[in-house]
Design a protein around this motif. Structure first.
Motif, PDB file in Angstrom:
ATOM      1  N   GLY A 165      53.217  42.283 -43.550  1.00 13.01           N
ATOM      2  CA  GLY A 165      52.064  41.503 -44.019  1.00 13.01           C
ATOM      3  C   GLY A 165      50.994  41.373 -42.952  1.00 13.01           C
ATOM      4  N   ALA A 166      51.409  41.082 -41.734  1.00 11.29           N
ATOM      5  CA  ALA A 166      50.449  40.957 -40.632  1.00 11.29           C
ATOM      6  C   ALA A 166      49.747  42.290 -40.360  1.00 11.29           C
ATOM      7  CB  ALA A 166      51.149  40.462 -39.373  1.00 11.29           C
ATOM      8  N   VAL A 167      50.513  43.369 -40.347  1.00  8.21           N
ATOM      9  CA  VAL A 167      49.922  44.689 -40.104  1.00  8.21           C
ATOM     10  C   VAL A 167      48.989  45.072 -41.249  1.00  8.21           C
ATOM     11  CG1 VAL A 167      50.459  47.153 -39.872  1.00  8.21           C
ATOM     12  CG2 VAL A 167      51.778  45.470 -38.606  1.00  8.21           C
ATOM     13  N   TYR A 168      49.370  44.737 -42.483  1.00  2.93           N
ATOM     14  CA  TYR A 168      48.532  45.038 -43.653  1.00  2.93           C
ATOM     15  C   TYR A 168      47.165  44.369 -43.532  1.00  2.93           C
ATOM     16  CZ  TYR A 168      46.904  45.030 -48.493  1.00  2.93           C
ATOM     17  OH  TYR A 168      46.148  45.166 -49.630  1.00  2.93           O
ATOM     18  N   PHE A 169      47.174  43.073 -43.220  1.00  4.64           N
ATOM     19  CA  PHE A 169      45.901  42.367 -43.127  1.00  4.64           C
ATOM     20  C   PHE A 169      45.088  42.814 -41.912  1.00  4.64           C
ATOM     21  CE2 PHE A 169      48.111  39.316 -45.929  1.00  4.64           C
ATOM     22  CZ  PHE A 169      47.202  39.370 -46.980  1.00  4.64           C
ATOM     23  N   LEU A 170      45.735  43.077 -40.804  1.00 10.97           N
ATOM     24  CA  LEU A 170      45.033  43.567 -39.624  1.00 10.97           C
ATOM     25  C   LEU A 170      44.453  44.963 -39.872  1.00 10.97           C
ATOM     26  CD1 LEU A 170      44.265  43.086 -36.655  1.00 10.97           C
ATOM     27  CD2 LEU A 170      46.429  44.166 -36.037  1.00 10.97           C
ATOM     28  N   HIS A 171      45.240  45.835 -40.463  1.00 13.62           N
ATOM     29  CA  HIS A 171      44.795  47.187 -40.772  1.00 13.62           C
ATOM     30  C   HIS A 171      43.636  47.150 -41.776  1.00 13.62           C
ATOM     31  CE1 HIS A 171      46.225  51.507 -41.994  1.00 13.62           C
ATOM     32  NE2 HIS A 171      45.076  51.519 -41.356  1.00 13.62           N
ATOM     33  N   GLY A 172      43.759  46.319 -42.803  1.00 16.32           N
ATOM     34  CA  GLY A 172      42.683  46.175 -43.783  1.00 16.32           C
ATOM     35  C   GLY A 172      41.421  45.599 -43.164  1.00 16.32           C
ATOM     36  N   PHE A 173      41.582  44.629 -42.261  1.00 12.80           N
ATOM     37  CA  PHE A 173      40.416  44.052 -41.589  1.00 12.80           C
ATOM     38  C   PHE A 173      39.713  45.092 -40.725  1.00 12.80           C
ATOM     39  CE2 PHE A 173      38.659  42.097 -37.749  1.00 12.80           C
ATOM     40  CZ  PHE A 173      37.648  41.334 -38.315  1.00 12.80           C
ATOM     41  N   ILE A 174      40.483  45.873 -40.005  1.00 11.37           N
ATOM     42  CA  ILE A 174      39.875  46.898 -39.152  1.00 11.37           C
ATOM     43  C   ILE A 174      39.153  47.935 -39.995  1.00 11.37           C
ATOM     44  CG2 ILE A 174      40.408  48.808 -37.577  1.00 11.37           C
ATOM     45  CD1 ILE A 174      42.596  46.986 -36.381  1.00 11.37           C
ATOM     46  N   LEU A 175      39.789  48.367 -41.083  1.00  8.26           N
ATOM     47  CA  LEU A 175      39.147  49.376 -41.938  1.00  8.26           C
ATOM     48  C   LEU A 175      37.891  48.840 -42.597  1.00  8.26           C
ATOM     49  CD1 LEU A 175      42.132  51.114 -43.737  1.00  8.26           C
ATOM     50  CD2 LEU A 175      40.665  52.065 -41.975  1.00  8.26           C
ATOM     51  N   ASN A 176      37.972  47.634 -43.167  1.00  2.00           N
ATOM     52  CA  ASN A 176      36.841  47.088 -43.915  1.00  2.00           C
ATOM     53  C   ASN A 176      35.809  46.416 -43.021  1.00  2.00           C
ATOM     54  OD1 ASN A 176      37.935  47.915 -46.361  1.00  2.00           O
ATOM     55  ND2 ASN A 176      39.078  46.021 -46.601  1.00  2.00           N
ATOM     56  N   GLY A 177      36.269  45.661 -42.040  1.00  2.00           N
ATOM     57  CA  GLY A 177      35.350  44.886 -41.216  1.00  2.00           C
ATOM     58  C   GLY A 177      34.695  45.679 -40.109  1.00  2.00           C
ATOM     59  N   VAL A 178      35.467  46.463 -39.414  1.00  2.00           N
ATOM     60  CA  VAL A 178      34.944  47.168 -38.250  1.00  2.00           C
ATOM     61  C   VAL A 178      34.298  48.495 -38.650  1.00  2.00           C
ATOM     62  CG1 VAL A 178      35.556  48.203 -36.030  1.00  2.00           C
ATOM     63  CG2 VAL A 178      36.610  46.054 -36.726  1.00  2.00           C
ATOM     64  N   PHE A 179      34.998  49.274 -39.467  1.00  2.00           N
ATOM     65  CA  PHE A 179      34.519  50.604 -39.810  1.00  2.00           C
ATOM     66  C   PHE A 179      33.798  50.659 -41.152  1.00  2.00           C
ATOM     67  CE2 PHE A 179      38.093  51.548 -36.922  1.00  2.00           C
ATOM     68  CZ  PHE A 179      37.377  52.211 -35.944  1.00  2.00           C
ATOM     69  N   ASP A 180      33.759  49.540 -41.891  1.00  2.00           N
ATOM     70  CA  ASP A 180      33.113  49.471 -43.201  1.00  2.00           C
ATOM     71  C   ASP A 180      33.633  50.575 -44.128  1.00  2.00           C
ATOM     72  OD1 ASP A 180      31.472  48.169 -45.001  1.00  2.00           O
ATOM     73  OD2 ASP A 180      29.815  49.557 -44.636  1.00  2.00           O
ATOM     74  N   TYR A 181      34.926  50.775 -44.092  1.00  2.00           N
ATOM     75  CA  TYR A 181      35.592  51.791 -44.907  1.00  2.00           C
ATOM     76  C   TYR A 181      36.348  51.077 -46.010  1.00  2.00           C
ATOM     77  CZ  TYR A 181      38.926  55.503 -46.092  1.00  2.00           C
ATOM     78  OH  TYR A 181      39.681  56.433 -46.753  1.00  2.00           O
ATOM     79  N   LYS A 182      35.997  51.347 -47.219  1.00  2.00           N
ATOM     80  CA  LYS A 182      36.681  50.732 -48.347  1.00  2.00           C
ATOM     81  C   LYS A 182      38.003  51.449 -48.548  1.00  2.00           C
ATOM     82  CE  LYS A 182      33.397  47.917 -49.048  1.00  2.00           C
ATOM     83  NZ  LYS A 182      33.419  46.829 -48.140  1.00  2.00           N
ATOM     84  N   ALA A 183      39.088  50.730 -48.360  1.00  2.00           N
ATOM     85  CA  ALA A 183      40.422  51.327 -48.453  1.00  2.00           C
ATOM     86  C   ALA A 183      40.715  51.726 -49.893  1.00  2.00           C
ATOM     87  CB  ALA A 183      41.461  50.337 -47.960  1.00  2.00           C
ATOM     88  N   PRO A 184      41.094  52.964 -50.090  1.00  2.00           N
ATOM     89  CA  PRO A 184      41.389  53.432 -51.447  1.00  2.00           C
ATOM     90  C   PRO A 184      42.746  52.938 -51.929  1.00  2.00           C
ATOM     91  CG  PRO A 184      41.816  55.167 -49.865  1.00  2.00           C
ATOM     92  CD  PRO A 184      41.224  54.008 -49.095  1.00  2.00           C
ATOM     93  N   ASP A 185      43.102  53.327 -53.134  1.00  2.00           N
ATOM     94  CA  ASP A 185      44.399  52.962 -53.699  1.00  2.00           C
ATOM     95  C   ASP A 185      45.548  53.497 -52.852  1.00  2.00           C
ATOM     96  OD1 ASP A 185      43.170  51.675 -55.801  1.00  2.00           O
ATOM     97  OD2 ASP A 185      43.239  53.431 -57.113  1.00  2.00           O
TER      98      ASP A 185
END
Length: 127
Positions: A17-37
């Motif tokens: 769970g922690a890695v999921y939210f951190l990974h999602g934050f880095i993808l969406n917040g830092v790189f502005d990459y919308k994570a696909p399905d």
């Protein structure tokens, strides 16, 4: 034995769970990459198979102490094989960019698996 199982489940969900939210934050917040399905699929797949394959090792590890290491190695091979099969049948494409989307949750789950299987093997070898 059930106490070890509940510790494993708690640690698995906490770490993933922690890695999921951190990974999602880095993808969406830092790189502005919308994570696909594919992002959610990788986390759900790794979490589910780690839970499914490691639970019997933890619950029955003392009874089958000589096979714990082989079961752990076999589960890793089966997990990669199933992942490749589901990728092909679901229509996902595995390229260099998507590789990290799989590898990060795989490493998080592998870390938890290794921690608990190592502790089990260490405990069994003392006896």
């Amino acid at each position: 034995m059930l106490q070890k199982f509940f510790r494993f489940v708690f640690a698995l969900f906490l770490v993933v769970g922690a890695v999921y939210f951190l990974h999602g934050f880095i993808l969406n917040g830092v790189f502005d990459y919308k994570a696909p399905d594919f992002f959610q699929f990788c986390y759900a797949f790794n979490l589910g198979l780690t839970f499914l394959f490691t639970t019997p090792i933890i619950l029955f590890g003392k009874k089958f102490k000589d096979q714990v290491g082989f079961a752990f190695l076999a589960q890793g091979i089966v997990k990669i094989g199933l992942f490749m099969y589901f990728i092909k049948t679901a229509g996902f494409e595995l390229n260099k960019g998507n590789f990290l989307l799989f590898f990060v949750p795989y490493l998080a789950c592998l870390f938890v698996e290794l921690f608990f299987v190592f502790r089990l093997l260490k405990e069994v070898s003392k006896k």
